[in-house]
Design a protein around this motif. Structure first.
Motif, PDB file in Angstrom:
ATOM      1  N   VAL A 294       0.904  -1.323  -0.030  1.00 15.08           N
ATOM      2  CA  VAL A 294       0.028  -0.003   0.048  1.00 15.08           C
ATOM      3  C   VAL A 294       0.751   1.254  -0.052  1.00 15.08           C
ATOM      4  CG1 VAL A 294      -2.237  -1.050   1.037  1.00 15.08           C
ATOM      5  CG2 VAL A 294      -0.194   0.161   2.616  1.00 15.08           C
ATOM      6  N   GLY A 295       2.194   1.364  -0.133  1.00 11.14           N
ATOM      7  CA  GLY A 295       3.061   2.273  -0.423  1.00 11.14           C
ATOM      8  C   GLY A 295       3.695   2.865   0.908  1.00 11.14           C
TER       9      GLY A 295
ATOM     10  N   VAL B  10       6.247   6.844   2.062  1.00 11.20           N
ATOM     11  CA  VAL B  10       5.837   7.940   3.173  1.00 11.20           C
ATOM     12  C   VAL B  10       6.994   8.812   3.765  1.00 11.20           C
ATOM     13  CG1 VAL B  10       4.319   8.660   5.050  1.00 11.20           C
ATOM     14  CG2 VAL B  10       3.469   7.239   3.405  1.00 11.20           C
ATOM     15  N   VAL B  11       7.120  10.046   3.415  1.00 12.04           N
ATOM     16  CA  VAL B  11       8.181  10.710   3.966  1.00 12.04           C
ATOM     17  C   VAL B  11       7.709  11.290   5.454  1.00 12.04           C
ATOM     18  CG1 VAL B  11       9.874  12.777   3.713  1.00 12.04           C
ATOM     19  CG2 VAL B  11       9.066  11.018   1.696  1.00 12.04           C
ATOM     20  N   GLU B  12       6.718  11.856   5.445  1.00 17.31           N
ATOM     21  CA  GLU B  12       6.172  12.507   6.643  1.00 17.31           C
ATOM     22  C   GLU B  12       4.563  12.648   6.348  1.00 17.31           C
ATOM     23  OE1 GLU B  12       6.973  16.786   7.226  1.00 17.31           O
ATOM     24  OE2 GLU B  12       7.875  16.928   5.471  1.00 17.31           O
TER      25      GLU B  12
ATOM     26  N   VAL C 219       1.605   6.725   8.564  1.00 17.49           N
ATOM     27  CA  VAL C 219       0.340   6.962   7.940  1.00 17.49           C
ATOM     28  C   VAL C 219       0.406   6.347   6.644  1.00 17.49           C
ATOM     29  CG1 VAL C 219      -0.040   9.124   9.480  1.00 17.49           C
ATOM     30  CG2 VAL C 219       0.983   9.326   7.033  1.00 17.49           C
ATOM     31  N   LEU C 220      -0.835   6.245   5.993  1.00 19.69           N
ATOM     32  CA  LEU C 220      -1.060   5.690   4.747  1.00 19.69           C
ATOM     33  C   LEU C 220      -0.493   6.804   3.744  1.00 19.69           C
ATOM     34  CD1 LEU C 220      -4.434   3.723   4.945  1.00 19.69           C
ATOM     35  CD2 LEU C 220      -2.080   2.666   4.793  1.00 19.69           C
ATOM     36  N   PRO C 221      -0.464   6.600   2.483  1.00 17.31           N
ATOM     37  CA  PRO C 221      -0.059   7.631   1.423  1.00 17.31           C
ATOM     38  C   PRO C 221      -0.935   8.898   1.547  1.00 17.31           C
ATOM     39  CG  PRO C 221       0.795   5.573   0.869  1.00 17.31           C
ATOM     40  CD  PRO C 221      -0.122   5.079   1.855  1.00 17.31           C
TER      41      PRO C 221
ATOM     42  N   LEU D  13       5.043  12.319  -0.093  1.00 19.65           N
ATOM     43  CA  LEU D  13       5.714  11.393  -0.433  1.00 19.65           C
ATOM     44  C   LEU D  13       6.789  11.507  -1.139  1.00 19.65           C
ATOM     45  CD1 LEU D  13       2.306   9.793  -2.009  1.00 19.65           C
ATOM     46  CD2 LEU D  13       3.198   9.423   0.295  1.00 19.65           C
ATOM     47  N   ASP D  14       7.618  10.265  -1.244  1.00 20.62           N
ATOM     48  CA  ASP D  14       8.804  10.043  -1.876  1.00 20.62           C
ATOM     49  C   ASP D  14       8.694   9.640  -3.388  1.00 20.62           C
ATOM     50  OD1 ASP D  14      11.527   9.679  -3.206  1.00 20.62           O
ATOM     51  OD2 ASP D  14      11.804   7.831  -2.069  1.00 20.62           O
ATOM     52  N   PRO D  15       8.681  10.540  -4.558  1.00 22.42           N
ATOM     53  CA  PRO D  15       8.283  10.180  -5.638  1.00 22.42           C
ATOM     54  C   PRO D  15       9.592   9.755  -6.553  1.00 22.42           C
ATOM     55  CG  PRO D  15       8.582  12.660  -5.749  1.00 22.42           C
ATOM     56  CD  PRO D  15       9.207  12.034  -4.427  1.00 22.42           C
ATOM     57  N   SER D  16      10.692   9.510  -6.080  1.00 18.22           N
ATOM     58  CA  SER D  16      11.972   9.259  -6.792  1.00 18.22           C
ATOM     59  C   SER D  16      11.553   7.956  -7.668  1.00 18.22           C
ATOM     60  CB  SER D  16      13.105   8.878  -5.968  1.00 18.22           C
ATOM     61  OG  SER D  16      12.713   7.686  -5.128  1.00 18.22           O
TER      62      SER D  16
END
Length: 371
Positions: A14-15, A19-21, A25-27, A33-36
């Motif tokens: 579920v990703g 999650v960065v901050e 928590v859920l995305p 979020l980290d989109p790299s």
């Protein structure tokens, strides 16, 4: 294939690993979020071609910036850069996207292959996203946004390969709202099979007595027109389409999707309920597809005791709906349209293909946005 190092940590389906901050928590609830682009096991990367902002978000952005397209574009770019996703901080909503699958890890269960042109059927509020072109081809004046960049799909994401027989903008517009007709069909069928359980009406069993009255607020819009078509297929006996002005009333009447077309302000509870009642209501099922806040009370008052209200608008205040129904002593079931019902994309596309009035409304809207 470029796979992200995971330091021994497994990728979450579920990703959660993106999650960065704040942590844990859920995305969708995350601030960032980290989109790299490097993929974790189970992920897929999509090369973005077009974003579709949801109606409530686009309306809020347009109003906040007085219709200044450059300012709207700057606000969207700022949100994506700051949050690693398109998550409107005011409305809490995002939209969805179209793109071409660029890379898929062996552990991905999505059934996608590189080169597939897909629409993501999950919200941009939980999709890691980066844009690289500054949205230079978008004038900030339409919901559909030409874009270059990439997005990440998790193992539990939902995406559908675009149909070859429809133009991409049209297919994208349909898939953006495909949860609405699918849930509408389910709810209307449920009322038809069982009858209103608290309203004193005799249930019908595919035959003889009572079939549900369905009212759709925002009936000339994308989700509204598809919901009317779905209600018809599901056995709705009398369909009431509510629109805000004469121009939309004319469009909806021409489309032939409703048995009665009502011009009313959905934010005026008493006036709306009176208009629905005069047009064959109250409704057994009321479907809320408007993109403005303040329509909760009117939807509740327009619904028969024992009926169901389905909220598809991201402008809905669910606390206002719950407390409003309590204050009105209204015995109605209220459902949140979460955008996912199995088979929702196929149903919506089939309704577009088989219901000429729906297709005309969609194409007219897209043509107006393109001007």
């Amino acid at each position: 294939m470029t796979v992200a190092p995971n330091g021994g940590r497994p990728a979450s389906p579920v990703g959660l690993h993106r999650v960065v901050e704040p942590p844990g928590v859920l995305p969708q609830a995350a601030h960032r979020l980290d989109p790299s682009p490097a993929l974790w096991p189970g992920e897929a990367r999509v090369r973005v071609e077009r974003l579709n902002l949801d109606a409530a978000s686009f309306r809020q952005l347009r109003q906040a910036h007085d219709g200044d397209g450059d300012a709207v574009r700057a606000a969207v770019l700022r949100t994506i850069a700051e949050r690693g996703k398109m998550h409107n901080p005011v409305t809490g909503s995002g939209g969805m996207l179209v793109g071409v699958v660029d890379e898929v890890t062996p552990g991905s269960p999505l059934g996608l292959r590189p080169g597939d042109r897909v629409a993501t059927l999950v919200s941009l509020t939980l999709t890691p996203l980066a844009v690289t072109d500054g949205l230079a081809r978008w004038d900030g004046r339409s919901e559909q946004v030409p874009a270059d960049g990439h997005a990440i799909l998790f193992a539990r994401s939902v995406a559908a390969v675009l149909p070859p027989d429809l133009p991409v903008p049209l297919a994208l517009a349909v898939m953006d709202v495909c949860g609405a007709p699918a849930l509408t069909r389910r709810v209307v069928r449920g009322h038809g099979a069982q009858g209103p359980w608290a309203g004193g009406f005799v249930p019908w069993n595919g035959g003889s007595t009572v079939r549900p009255v369905v009212a759709v607020l925002g009936a000339a819009g994308k989700s509204g027109s598809l919901s009317l078509a779905a209600a018809r297929v599901a056995g709705g006996a009398h369909l009431i389409g509510v629109v805000p002005d004469a121009a939309e009333a004319a469009s909806l009447t021409e489309a032939g999707l409703a048995d009665a077309v009502v011009v009313a302000d959905a934010r005026d509870p008493v006036a709306l309920a009176d208009a629905v009642r005069r047009s064959g209501g109250p409704a057994d099922v009321t479907v809320v597809c408007v993109d403005v806040p303040g329509c909760e009370g009117g939807a509740i008052l327009s619904t028969r005791e024992g009926g169901t209200v389905v909220f598809f608008s991201m402008a809905t205040s669910f606390s206002a709906a719950a407390l409003g129904a309590e204050g009105l002593a209204a015995d109605v079931t209220m459902l949140v349209g979460n955008g996912y019902v199995p088979g929702h994309a196929e149903l919506a596309l089939d309704l577009l293909r088989t219901t000429p009035g729906v297709r005309r409304l969609f194409e007219r809207r897209l043509n107006e946005e393109a001007r």
